[in-house]
Design a protein around this motif. Structure first.
Motif, PDB file in Angstrom:
ATOM      1  N   MET A   1       0.824  -1.200   0.000  1.00  0.00           N
ATOM      2  CA  MET A   1       0.000   0.000   0.000  1.00  0.00           C
ATOM      3  C   MET A   1       0.863   1.257   0.000  1.00  0.00           C
ATOM      4  SD  MET A   1      -3.057   1.073  -0.040  1.00  0.00           S
ATOM      5  CE  MET A   1      -4.192   2.273   0.503  1.00  0.00           C
ATOM      6  N   THR A   2       1.951   1.253   0.776  1.00  0.00           N
ATOM      7  CA  THR A   2       2.809   2.423   0.833  1.00  0.00           C
ATOM      8  C   THR A   2       3.419   2.727  -0.530  1.00  0.00           C
ATOM      9  OG1 THR A   2       3.323   2.017   3.145  1.00  0.00           O
ATOM     10  CG2 THR A   2       4.815   3.453   1.958  1.00  0.00           C
ATOM     11  N   ASP A   3       3.831   1.685  -1.260  1.00  0.00           N
ATOM     12  CA  ASP A   3       4.401   1.903  -2.584  1.00  0.00           C
ATOM     13  C   ASP A   3       3.369   2.514  -3.530  1.00  0.00           C
ATOM     14  OD1 ASP A   3       6.907   0.982  -1.872  1.00  0.00           O
ATOM     15  OD2 ASP A   3       6.499  -1.072  -2.526  1.00  0.00           O
ATOM     16  N   LEU A   4       2.153   2.048  -3.451  1.00  0.00           N
ATOM     17  CA  LEU A   4       1.083   2.589  -4.291  1.00  0.00           C
ATOM     18  C   LEU A   4       0.816   4.052  -3.933  1.00  0.00           C
ATOM     19  CD1 LEU A   4      -1.007   2.045  -6.479  1.00  0.00           C
ATOM     20  CD2 LEU A   4      -2.551   1.252  -4.701  1.00  0.00           C
ATOM     21  N   PHE A   5       0.803   4.355  -2.644  1.00  0.00           N
ATOM     22  CA  PHE A   5       0.584   5.727  -2.175  1.00  0.00           C
ATOM     23  C   PHE A   5       1.731   6.617  -2.652  1.00  0.00           C
ATOM     24  CE2 PHE A   5       0.409   8.840   1.499  1.00  0.00           C
ATOM     25  CZ  PHE A   5      -0.722   9.489   1.047  1.00  0.00           C
ATOM     26  N   ARG A   6       2.961   6.142  -2.540  1.00  0.00           N
ATOM     27  CA  ARG A   6       4.138   6.887  -2.999  1.00  0.00           C
ATOM     28  C   ARG A   6       4.031   7.165  -4.501  1.00  0.00           C
ATOM     29  NH1 ARG A   6       8.989   6.353  -0.463  1.00  0.00           N
ATOM     30  NH2 ARG A   6       8.305   4.308   0.269  1.00  0.00           N
ATOM     31  N   GLU A   7       3.641   6.161  -5.263  1.00  0.00           N
ATOM     32  CA  GLU A   7       3.484   6.331  -6.712  1.00  0.00           C
ATOM     33  C   GLU A   7       2.407   7.365  -7.037  1.00  0.00           C
ATOM     34  OE1 GLU A   7       2.969   2.667  -8.879  1.00  0.00           O
ATOM     35  OE2 GLU A   7       4.489   1.689  -7.638  1.00  0.00           O
ATOM     36  N   GLU A   8       1.298   7.305  -6.324  1.00  0.00           N
ATOM     37  CA  GLU A   8       0.207   8.259  -6.569  1.00  0.00           C
ATOM     38  C   GLU A   8       0.640   9.684  -6.226  1.00  0.00           C
ATOM     39  OE1 GLU A   8      -3.265   9.969  -7.731  1.00  0.00           O
ATOM     40  OE2 GLU A   8      -2.579   7.931  -8.148  1.00  0.00           O
ATOM     41  N   LEU A   9       1.303   9.849  -5.090  1.00  0.00           N
ATOM     42  CA  LEU A   9       1.786  11.180  -4.727  1.00  0.00           C
ATOM     43  C   LEU A   9       2.793  11.687  -5.756  1.00  0.00           C
ATOM     44  CD1 LEU A   9       2.295  10.913  -0.865  1.00  0.00           C
ATOM     45  CD2 LEU A   9       0.638  12.345  -2.058  1.00  0.00           C
ATOM     46  N   GLY A  10       3.679  10.808  -6.201  1.00  0.00           N
ATOM     47  CA  GLY A  10       4.660  11.191  -7.216  1.00  0.00           C
ATOM     48  C   GLY A  10       3.998  11.605  -8.514  1.00  0.00           C
ATOM     49  N   ALA A  11       2.981  10.863  -8.928  1.00  0.00           N
ATOM     50  CA  ALA A  11       2.261  11.194 -10.159  1.00  0.00           C
ATOM     51  C   ALA A  11       1.543  12.534 -10.018  1.00  0.00           C
ATOM     52  CB  ALA A  11       1.268  10.087 -10.512  1.00  0.00           C
ATOM     53  N   GLN A  12       0.944  12.769  -8.872  1.00  0.00           N
ATOM     54  CA  GLN A  12       0.265  14.043  -8.653  1.00  0.00           C
ATOM     55  C   GLN A  12       1.251  15.199  -8.615  1.00  0.00           C
ATOM     56  OE1 GLN A  12      -2.754  14.279  -5.615  1.00  0.00           O
ATOM     57  NE2 GLN A  12      -3.402  12.172  -5.988  1.00  0.00           N
ATOM     58  N   LEU A  13       2.433  14.956  -8.067  1.00  0.00           N
ATOM     59  CA  LEU A  13       3.467  15.984  -8.029  1.00  0.00           C
ATOM     60  C   LEU A  13       3.934  16.328  -9.442  1.00  0.00           C
ATOM     61  CD1 LEU A  13       5.216  17.776  -6.219  1.00  0.00           C
ATOM     62  CD2 LEU A  13       6.832  15.874  -6.040  1.00  0.00           C
ATOM     63  N   ILE A  14       4.135  15.321 -10.269  1.00  0.00           N
ATOM     64  CA  ILE A  14       4.518  15.546 -11.668  1.00  0.00           C
ATOM     65  C   ILE A  14       3.453  16.367 -12.384  1.00  0.00           C
ATOM     66  CG2 ILE A  14       4.820  14.381 -13.892  1.00  0.00           C
ATOM     67  CD1 ILE A  14       6.236  12.107 -12.267  1.00  0.00           C
ATOM     68  N   GLN A  15       2.194  16.021 -12.186  1.00  0.00           N
ATOM     69  CA  GLN A  15       1.094  16.746 -12.819  1.00  0.00           C
ATOM     70  C   GLN A  15       1.032  18.194 -12.333  1.00  0.00           C
ATOM     71  OE1 GLN A  15      -0.877  15.740 -15.305  1.00  0.00           O
ATOM     72  NE2 GLN A  15      -1.834  17.750 -15.353  1.00  0.00           N
ATOM     73  N   ALA A  16       1.194  18.391 -11.031  1.00  0.00           N
ATOM     74  CA  ALA A  16       1.147  19.751 -10.484  1.00  0.00           C
ATOM     75  C   ALA A  16       2.293  20.596 -11.035  1.00  0.00           C
ATOM     76  CB  ALA A  16       1.190  19.709  -8.959  1.00  0.00           C
ATOM     77  N   ARG A  17       3.469  19.991 -11.197  1.00  0.00           N
ATOM     78  CA  ARG A  17       4.597  20.721 -11.777  1.00  0.00           C
ATOM     79  C   ARG A  17       4.308  21.096 -13.227  1.00  0.00           C
ATOM     80  NH1 ARG A  17       8.936  16.706  -9.111  1.00  0.00           N
ATOM     81  NH2 ARG A  17       9.345  17.878  -7.203  1.00  0.00           N
ATOM     82  N   ALA A  18       3.700  20.201 -13.971  1.00  0.00           N
ATOM     83  CA  ALA A  18       3.352  20.495 -15.369  1.00  0.00           C
ATOM     84  C   ALA A  18       2.336  21.628 -15.431  1.00  0.00           C
ATOM     85  CB  ALA A  18       2.800  19.242 -16.055  1.00  0.00           C
ATOM     86  N   GLU A  19       1.345  21.589 -14.554  1.00  0.00           N
ATOM     87  CA  GLU A  19       0.332  22.649 -14.511  1.00  0.00           C
ATOM     88  C   GLU A  19       0.960  23.978 -14.089  1.00  0.00           C
ATOM     89  OE1 GLU A  19      -2.648  22.450 -15.691  1.00  0.00           O
ATOM     90  OE2 GLU A  19      -2.787  20.285 -15.938  1.00  0.00           O
ATOM     91  N   LEU A  20       1.904  23.939 -13.145  1.00  0.00           N
ATOM     92  CA  LEU A  20       2.612  25.150 -12.732  1.00  0.00           C
ATOM     93  C   LEU A  20       3.375  25.738 -13.912  1.00  0.00           C
ATOM     94  CD1 LEU A  20       3.711  27.211 -10.706  1.00  0.00           C
ATOM     95  CD2 LEU A  20       5.451  25.514 -10.067  1.00  0.00           C
ATOM     96  N   SER A  21       4.055  24.897 -14.643  1.00  0.00           N
ATOM     97  CA  SER A  21       4.800  25.351 -15.814  1.00  0.00           C
ATOM     98  C   SER A  21       3.870  26.009 -16.842  1.00  0.00           C
ATOM     99  CB  SER A  21       5.539  24.176 -16.450  1.00  0.00           C
ATOM    100  OG  SER A  21       6.253  24.592 -17.586  1.00  0.00           O
ATOM    101  N   ALA A  22       2.726  25.392 -17.066  1.00  0.00           N
ATOM    102  CA  ALA A  22       1.755  25.953 -18.015  1.00  0.00           C
ATOM    103  C   ALA A  22       1.231  27.302 -17.516  1.00  0.00           C
ATOM    104  CB  ALA A  22       0.604  24.980 -18.231  1.00  0.00           C
ATOM    105  N   ALA A  23       0.958  27.392 -16.225  1.00  0.00           N
ATOM    106  CA  ALA A  23       0.465  28.649 -15.659  1.00  0.00           C
ATOM    107  C   ALA A  23       1.525  29.743 -15.764  1.00  0.00           C
ATOM    108  CB  ALA A  23       0.041  28.445 -14.206  1.00  0.00           C
ATOM    109  N   LEU A  24       2.777  29.386 -15.509  1.00  0.00           N
ATOM    110  CA  LEU A  24       3.861  30.357 -15.645  1.00  0.00           C
ATOM    111  C   LEU A  24       3.966  30.848 -17.086  1.00  0.00           C
ATOM    112  CD1 LEU A  24       6.561  28.648 -13.415  1.00  0.00           C
ATOM    113  CD2 LEU A  24       5.601  30.925 -13.037  1.00  0.00           C
ATOM    114  N   SER A  25       3.886  29.932 -18.028  1.00  0.00           N
ATOM    115  CA  SER A  25       3.980  30.278 -19.447  1.00  0.00           C
ATOM    116  C   SER A  25       2.829  31.171 -19.890  1.00  0.00           C
ATOM    117  CB  SER A  25       4.002  29.026 -20.310  1.00  0.00           C
ATOM    118  OG  SER A  25       5.181  28.293 -20.089  1.00  0.00           O
ATOM    119  N   ALA A  26       1.660  30.931 -19.316  1.00  0.00           N
ATOM    120  CA  ALA A  26       0.470  31.688 -19.691  1.00  0.00           C
ATOM    121  C   ALA A  26       0.351  33.018 -18.936  1.00  0.00           C
ATOM    122  CB  ALA A  26      -0.782  30.849 -19.438  1.00  0.00           C
TER     123      ALA A  26
END
Length: 65
Positions: A1-26
């Motif tokens: 379960m911890t590995d799955l939680f770590r993966e989910e948090l990591g995926a959400q972090l990647i997505q948030a960084r991508a959205e931050l980059s898009a917001a900065l660009s815009a």
């Protein structure tokens, strides 16, 4: 379960960084604030659960904290 939680948090972090980059660009200041806060929140959640996610020191704190 911890590995799955770590993966989910990591995926959400990647997505948030991508959205931050898009917001900065815009030039979307509200989006920038929102995604910086999201990144800081995800890192706090990870830390509470003893999960280390790669990040930079400036991602650790939301300016509104």
């Amino acid at each position: 379960m911890t590995d799955l939680f770590r993966e989910e948090l990591g995926a959400q972090l990647i997505q948030a960084r991508a959205e931050l980059s898009a917001a900065l660009s815009a030039g979307d200041d509200d989006g920038v604030d929102a995604y910086r806060g999201r990144i800081a929140s995800l890192l706090r959640i990870a830390a509470r659960h003893g999960i280390e996610l790669p990040h930079t020191p400036d991602e650790e704190e939301d300016e509104d904290d």
